[in-house]
Design a protein around this motif. Sequence first.
Motif, short mmCIF file in Angstrom:
data_model
loop_
_atom_site.label_atom_id
_atom_site.label_comp_id
_atom_site.label_asym_id
_atom_site.label_seq_id
_atom_site.Cartn_x
_atom_site.Cartn_y
_atom_site.Cartn_z
N HIS A 106 32.52 -5.43 -65.64
CA HIS A 106 31.58 -4.73 -66.69
C HIS A 106 30.16 -5.11 -66.51
CE1 HIS A 106 34.91 -2.92 -68.90
NE2 HIS A 106 35.56 -3.98 -68.84
N ILE A 107 30.11 -6.55 -65.89
CA ILE A 107 28.74 -7.03 -65.74
C ILE A 107 28.41 -6.99 -64.36
CG2 ILE A 107 28.96 -8.54 -67.66
CD1 ILE A 107 29.85 -10.79 -65.31
N HIS A 108 29.00 -5.90 -63.28
CA HIS A 108 28.55 -5.98 -62.23
C HIS A 108 27.37 -4.97 -62.36
CE1 HIS A 108 28.06 -3.59 -58.37
NE2 HIS A 108 28.91 -4.53 -57.77
N LYS A 109 26.13 -5.15 -61.33
CA LYS A 109 24.91 -4.60 -61.35
C LYS A 109 24.83 -3.16 -61.69
CE LYS A 109 24.51 -4.24 -56.37
NZ LYS A 109 23.50 -4.76 -55.10
N ASP A 110 25.98 -2.57 -61.16
CA ASP A 110 25.95 -1.19 -61.34
C ASP A 110 26.46 -0.53 -62.73
OD1 ASP A 110 25.17 -0.77 -58.85
OD2 ASP A 110 27.31 -0.49 -57.62
N HIS A 111 26.96 -1.61 -63.48
CA HIS A 111 27.76 -1.13 -64.90
C HIS A 111 26.66 -2.07 -66.04
CE1 HIS A 111 30.65 0.75 -62.81
NE2 HIS A 111 31.19 -0.31 -62.00
N LEU A 112 25.91 -2.65 -65.57
CA LEU A 112 25.24 -3.52 -66.74
C LEU A 112 24.44 -2.51 -67.63
CD1 LEU A 112 23.42 -6.69 -65.07
CD2 LEU A 112 25.18 -6.56 -67.10
N ALA A 113 23.82 -1.70 -67.23
CA ALA A 113 23.11 -0.44 -68.13
C ALA A 113 24.04 -0.06 -69.15
CB ALA A 113 22.48 0.46 -67.40
N GLU A 114 25.35 0.48 -68.60
CA GLU A 114 26.25 0.83 -69.64
C GLU A 114 26.85 0.12 -70.24
OE1 GLU A 114 30.75 3.10 -68.81
OE2 GLU A 114 29.68 2.50 -67.18
N THR A 115 27.22 -1.18 -69.96
CA THR A 115 27.88 -2.22 -70.58
C THR A 115 26.68 -2.77 -71.91
OG1 THR A 115 29.07 -3.28 -69.05
CG2 THR A 115 28.50 -4.90 -70.91
N CYS A 116 25.58 -2.81 -71.70
CA CYS A 116 24.45 -3.07 -72.63
C CYS A 116 24.11 -2.21 -73.38
CB CYS A 116 23.33 -3.52 -72.10
SG CYS A 116 23.20 -5.07 -70.83
N GLY A 117 24.47 -0.66 -72.87
CA GLY A 117 24.10 0.47 -73.77
C GLY A 117 25.24 0.65 -74.61
N THR A 118 26.35 -0.05 -74.59
CA THR A 118 27.13 0.08 -75.64
C THR A 118 26.64 -0.41 -77.17
OG1 THR A 118 29.04 -0.47 -74.13
CG2 THR A 118 29.75 -0.72 -76.40
N CYS A 119 25.85 -1.26 -77.09
CA CYS A 119 25.32 -1.70 -78.43
C CYS A 119 23.78 -1.33 -78.51
CB CYS A 119 25.17 -3.24 -78.38
SG CYS A 119 26.85 -4.04 -78.73
N PRO A 149 21.77 1.69 -77.45
CA PRO A 149 21.79 2.99 -76.64
C PRO A 149 20.36 3.37 -75.99
CG PRO A 149 22.55 3.04 -79.01
CD PRO A 149 22.11 1.83 -78.71
N GLY A 150 20.51 3.83 -74.65
CA GLY A 150 19.32 4.19 -73.98
C GLY A 150 18.95 2.95 -73.00
N ALA A 151 19.58 1.99 -73.19
CA ALA A 151 19.35 0.69 -72.29
C ALA A 151 19.27 1.23 -70.79
CB ALA A 151 20.37 -0.52 -72.45
N GLY A 152 18.29 1.10 -70.02
CA GLY A 152 18.20 1.36 -68.43
C GLY A 152 18.55 0.26 -67.79
N GLU A 153 18.39 0.38 -66.56
CA GLU A 153 18.80 -0.38 -65.43
C GLU A 153 17.78 -1.79 -65.49
OE1 GLU A 153 18.86 1.26 -61.69
OE2 GLU A 153 19.98 2.77 -61.90
N ARG A 154 16.62 -1.48 -66.16
CA ARG A 154 15.61 -2.54 -66.16
C ARG A 154 15.97 -3.53 -67.45
NH1 ARG A 154 11.22 -2.76 -62.97
NH2 ARG A 154 10.04 -3.89 -64.52
N PHE A 155 16.83 -3.22 -68.36
CA PHE A 155 17.29 -3.76 -69.54
C PHE A 155 17.64 -5.19 -69.54
CE2 PHE A 155 19.40 -4.62 -73.41
CZ PHE A 155 18.57 -4.42 -74.38
#
Length: 377
Positions: free
Chosen positions: A326-339, A341-347
């Motif tokens: 869940h904390i792989h660089k390719d999934h971080l935006a999705e993981t952080c976006g759970t709380c 919304p709209g969190a991008g790759e730079r988040f």
Amino acid sequence: RRGFRNEALLPVVFLCTFAVLLFVTSTHAEDMTCADCHDDQPDVEVFAQTVHGFMECADCHIETAEIPHPEEMEPVDCSMCHDDVAEEYLSSIHGQARAHGETDAPSCATCHGDVHLLVPSSDPDSPVHELHLPETCGTCHSDPEMVQKYGIPVAKPIEAYHDSVHFRMCEEGEHAATCNDCHGTHALYAASDPRSKVFHTSVPDTCGECHAEVTAAFQKSVHGIAAQHGAREAPVCTDCHGEHRIIAPDVETSPVFASNIPKMTCGRCHGDLRLADKYDIDSGSVPAYEDSFHGLATRSGSATVANCSSCHGVHDIRPSWHPASHIHKDHLAETCGTCHPGAGERFAIGTVHVLATDEGNAVVYWIRWIYLWLIWG
């Protein structure tokens, strides 16, 4: 003798009389029932309703086949019919203790009750019915004297189980884990014995008998793989959820309640300097989290702010380099976006677990103080 004119017939008369008496005596013996002497035993009709009701007394009490029988007889050997169960019992911790002369160790009757009143385990009157098992096992395992005498390591397991979600489900009529489901029925072994169902590496499989999907996810996790490779400190189900007092995650007293996870559950290992050194774990992650905005909110009692499992996963925890993490660089935006919304790759472009006091984090230090003043203001 005067009544007989021919004395030669006298022996014949004696023999006939003896034969008649012998016939009457044997007939009376055959008509006798065990209840004629053993009136302390259950009524015949009551016994007929038990699991052994189809059997005759002599089927178990084999020495009673001849009347009169010995006053002192050998104990009934249940293995005459239940040989497979007896074999399991004899190899168990209870069977071995009894074989070594420990009369406190449970026998068949200790758990199943009066052998003349046995009913199926599904019957609510049975001492081994799932609602009565805790009480039955607790006869020994909740007895302080027995616990001290035999060095039983777990104190008050029955009282703890009564608080569990499993027991509450049983009370509501649903099937849930009982003593037998986790520890075994007759083949019971000490938790330190590799044959035991609650041996460290066997716990996931035991829990998986009911929680199959969760176990499958756990076995692929960093914890599951470490446990399979013999790392005793690697957490298994009972390390996080508890052993007997397993409480639902939404209850505040549960170790996996949202605000308890960082300190009570994950923090026990990831904040341990000895384990950090042994397994090359970053021991600064826990204090860094506690000092973060998420950590401060958790310590104030928030159950909705992100905790360890929110980012790392619950049972499928993997290293950050693993593609499925869940904390792989390719999934971080999705993981952080759970709380968020709209969190991008730079988040989450920066380091996550950092302490403001760490060398090289001067920017974090000053930004932290600026935010604290702004919050106070």
